[in-house]
Design an enzyme around this catalytic site. Structure first.
Site, PDB file in Angstrom:
ATOM      1  CG  PHE A 255      -3.091 -32.294  16.381  1.00  0.00           C
ATOM      2  CD1 PHE A 255      -2.556 -33.349  17.113  1.00  0.00           C
ATOM      3  CD2 PHE A 255      -2.643 -31.010  16.651  1.00  0.00           C
ATOM      4  CE1 PHE A 255      -1.582 -33.128  18.070  1.00  0.00           C
ATOM      5  CE2 PHE A 255      -1.660 -30.778  17.608  1.00  0.00           C
ATOM      6  CZ  PHE A 255      -1.133 -31.845  18.321  1.00  0.00           C
TER       7      PHE A 255
ATOM      8  CG  ASP B  55      -2.714 -30.647   9.675  1.00  0.00           C
ATOM      9  OD1 ASP B  55      -1.594 -31.046   9.290  1.00  0.00           O
ATOM     10  OD2 ASP B  55      -2.934 -30.284  10.840  1.00  0.00           O
TER      11      ASP B  55
ATOM     12  CE1 TYR C 216       6.043 -31.290  15.217  1.00  0.00           C
ATOM     13  CE2 TYR C 216       6.393 -29.012  14.573  1.00  0.00           C
ATOM     14  CZ  TYR C 216       5.609 -29.978  15.157  1.00  0.00           C
ATOM     15  OH  TYR C 216       4.394 -29.637  15.681  1.00  0.00           O
ATOM     16  CE  LYS C 217       3.250 -34.104  13.785  1.00  0.00           C
ATOM     17  NZ  LYS C 217       3.452 -34.624  15.134  1.00  0.00           N
TER      18      LYS C 217
ATOM     19  NE  ARG D 107       1.347 -40.913  18.341  1.00  0.00           N
ATOM     20  CZ  ARG D 107       1.408 -39.677  17.841  1.00  0.00           C
ATOM     21  NH1 ARG D 107       0.500 -39.264  16.975  1.00  0.00           N
ATOM     22  NH2 ARG D 107       2.376 -38.866  18.205  1.00  0.00           N
TER      23      ARG D 107
END
Lengths: 416, 416
Positions: free
Chosen positions: B129, B202, B227-228, B376
């Site tokens: 990312f 990560d 937050y995921k 996605r």
């Protein structure tokens, strides 16, 4: 008796004539509490609960991911930055909200030293709030040969006369967080600039408490928290100001993807966004940010000069109360009498500051203390009244006269 | 017709037999929406609104500054860190919550390189990312002579065979954020350790989606967002894990006062706190932190192995739907079929990914896309059903067959 009556009369008259008195209605202040610790944590603005309920229930709960666009989450750090900018004398596009003050200090001091290569000294105040000193050290140890010089503001001019050409930046707060003394931002900024150095100001104890003129003073960089006089809630996001003239060369140490020129293109390398957006780092805590944004609506239509005038009236009156009621009992004001040198809180010295603070809390007067011997009375002209300050002084007098407190040595506790 | 019936039957049966189905009741999911973007922003847990109302109204509004002690605000980063630790296989006292993932990455990579002095290479994934890559570069440019090497996980072993003794740390994610491919954390960590380097993971796309074993794998440092799959709300604070064996030597770049051994003594110099507390930086955004803490209660009594099994059943089923309904229309799955190599989302390739994503949104199916051509579909076994995935596949099939979408080139938008 005469004195007592006259203090009460003075308080009542000042409160009755206060044009800002209705602003207290913008806060949900707890019943039966005199809250004089807004310089540590501002109280809850009435605008926050409905704004946060909307942010949670509708924006997050219903609109979900679309809120990044549709409810303006992505722009929030810049939008809220501009709102704070209006309170500190910054034109739009120079202020960003997010992260903690400590992280913003690292960014500001890192960027400042990068803007003045070849100058190995970073000046900070030995009396600066700890995190300011620690982050100055952190920045210096990442630059070979850089040294932190701890110079009190009063000694800055002579120091710069000797070493100015080697100074990259001067990092000060205009307010002594212990004594409430206010330094001359204009003069210190000007002296810094005469040496060719950059002025970095920590405005945690000033923003929202008095008019500030970052653009007019040509300040280079500034930071501040969101939770003291801005009333943004516990640990509310901090903010960073960088003068527009520095933007193109602003080299920030934390190159998170939110500061990228094209964050969603997911490029291989970091290219900083134009303008203050390059000071963004990672994805910000939106709920805390939106609470801060709602809190800032308190300042709509508020004239900061009027606010400052009332603040000075409050602190002046409290110093008078101290003179008449407390000094005879050995409680000494340490905050300057000169209004030009007085910020938004008054500090009184007593060896049993810790016990007195707790005894006052038991009587519904919330203040805080700074070890070893300072009692801090924070006034906020948005909601504090003269009568509250007199009541606080009377409680303190009673507590001391009756020895109704624990004289145990001060201990530290988790309060800033 | 046979196929269609059989997919529907399969979905209905799998959902009817799903022991985790009741967990969906722990979320306030919007009516009429199939939400397959929890890998970007988790939906609102039902526990959050009352927790946040209490944090605002009672803790901030009434208890005010005392909440730092009385309502546990000061300990929140460590307490919530431990809660996250339980989800990632970390014993207590090694995880701290706060700041953004980008800031935590800076801390983790800075600390990792400091733990391996004399090793000038920092390995990252070219497909990592963006913020991971940018922060690796940021850390490297602060260390003279340090170089970032972009090595795909598949090439790590040969790379280390040649250069391992010069590698300080390997910074990877176990999940490819575009394709949903899952890498072998154990093997990569072991290879890293064989070279004497530190493994920095990560876990943004893994924590909360599958069992993780940080302690058991002897991972050195790890970070993740809130937050995921942790459902902590927009921009929820991130977290940092540092293995206990590194604590005494852990040298963090951002020495904010919250990480001091005696933060309220306001000492002249920075002395790091013992343990993971030294990784604290500044005052954290308490409202966002407490929202995250409430969100984490969703995981109470949830067996992550069961969750993972259901997640694999969901993604396997969706790949079958894709094979039968979408591949014939030119929509190609790119996520591995092998369950051991599949994480929590499925990516499908189509040149008009952007238009298709928007057309699905109009039909109440929320997914996201990654430029230029990946759709996605994030599944979260806490609330996603097989029937929802079949419905999403049918909608996508209909949109493509009817050309009911805008074939304009993909553009970027503010969604992670």
């Amino acid at each position: 008796m005469t004195t007592a009556t006259s203090l009460e009369d003075r308080a009542a008259r000042a409160d009755a004539e206060d044009p800002l008195a209705p602003l207290a209605g913008r806060f949900l202040l707890p019943e039966g509490v005199i809250y004089l610790d807004g310089n540590s944590l501002g109280p809850l603005p009435a605008a926050v609960p409905p704004a946060l309920a909307d942010a949670v229930g509708r924006q997050w709960g219903t609109d979900l991911i679309n809120s990044w666009n549709d409810n303006g989450w992505w722009q929030a750090p810049l939008r809220i930055g501009d709102t704070i900018g209006r309170l500190v004398g910054a034109a739009p596009g120079q202020t960003v909200a997010g992260d903690s003050t400590s992280v913003q200090l690292f960014t500001a001091l890192g960027a400042a030293t990068a803007l003045r290569p070849g100058r190995p000294l970073l000046v900070t105040d030995p009396g600066h709030f700890p995190t300011d000193r620690y982050l100055a050290d952190a920045v210096a140890r990442r630059h070979d040969g850089m040294e932190v010089c701890r110079v009190p503001p009063a000694d800055l001019e002579p120091f710069l006369a000797g070493h100015g050409s080697r100074v990259a930046a001067v990092s000060y707060s205009p307010v002594d967080f212990r004594t409430g003394e206010l330094y001359d931002m204009a003069a210190l900024t000007e002296a810094t600039h005469r040496a060719g150095a950059l002025a970095v100001w920590d405005l945690c104890h000033a923003a929202g408490a008095m008019p500030l003129r970052l653009d007019a003073l040509e300040v280079d960089l500034a930071v501040g928290c969101g939770y003291k006089f801005l009333n943004g809630g516990p640990g509310a996001p901090a903010w960073l100001y960088a003068a527009r003239r520095h933007h193109d060369a602003l080299d920030t140490p934390l190159t998170g993807w939110n500061g990228h020129a094209h964050p969603f293109a997911m490029h291989r390398d970091y290219t900083p966004a134009p303008g203050i957006a390059r000071a963004r780092i990672g994805t910000p805590p939106i709920l805390s940010l939106l609470a801060l944004e709602a809190a800032l609506t308190v300042f709509e239509d508020v004239d900061l000069s009027e606010l400052r005038a009332k603040s000075l009236s409050l602190t002046d009156f409290f110093l008078t109360c101290a003179d008449e009621l407390l000094t005879p009992l050995g409680i000494t004001p340490v905050t300057p009498r000169d209004p030009a040198r007085r910020a938004g809180h008054v500090a009184l010295r007593h060896p049993h500051a810790h016990g007195l603070t707790r005894a006052l809390a038991d009587r519904g007067v919330v203040i805080d203390m700074r070890a070893p011997d300072l009692l801090r009375f924070g006034v906020n002209a948005l909601y504090t009244t003269h009568t509250e300050l007199l009541t606080a002084a009377r409680h303190l007098r009673a507590v001391v006269r009756e020895s109704a407190y624990d004289p145990a040595p001060p201990r530290s506790g988790p309060v800033t």
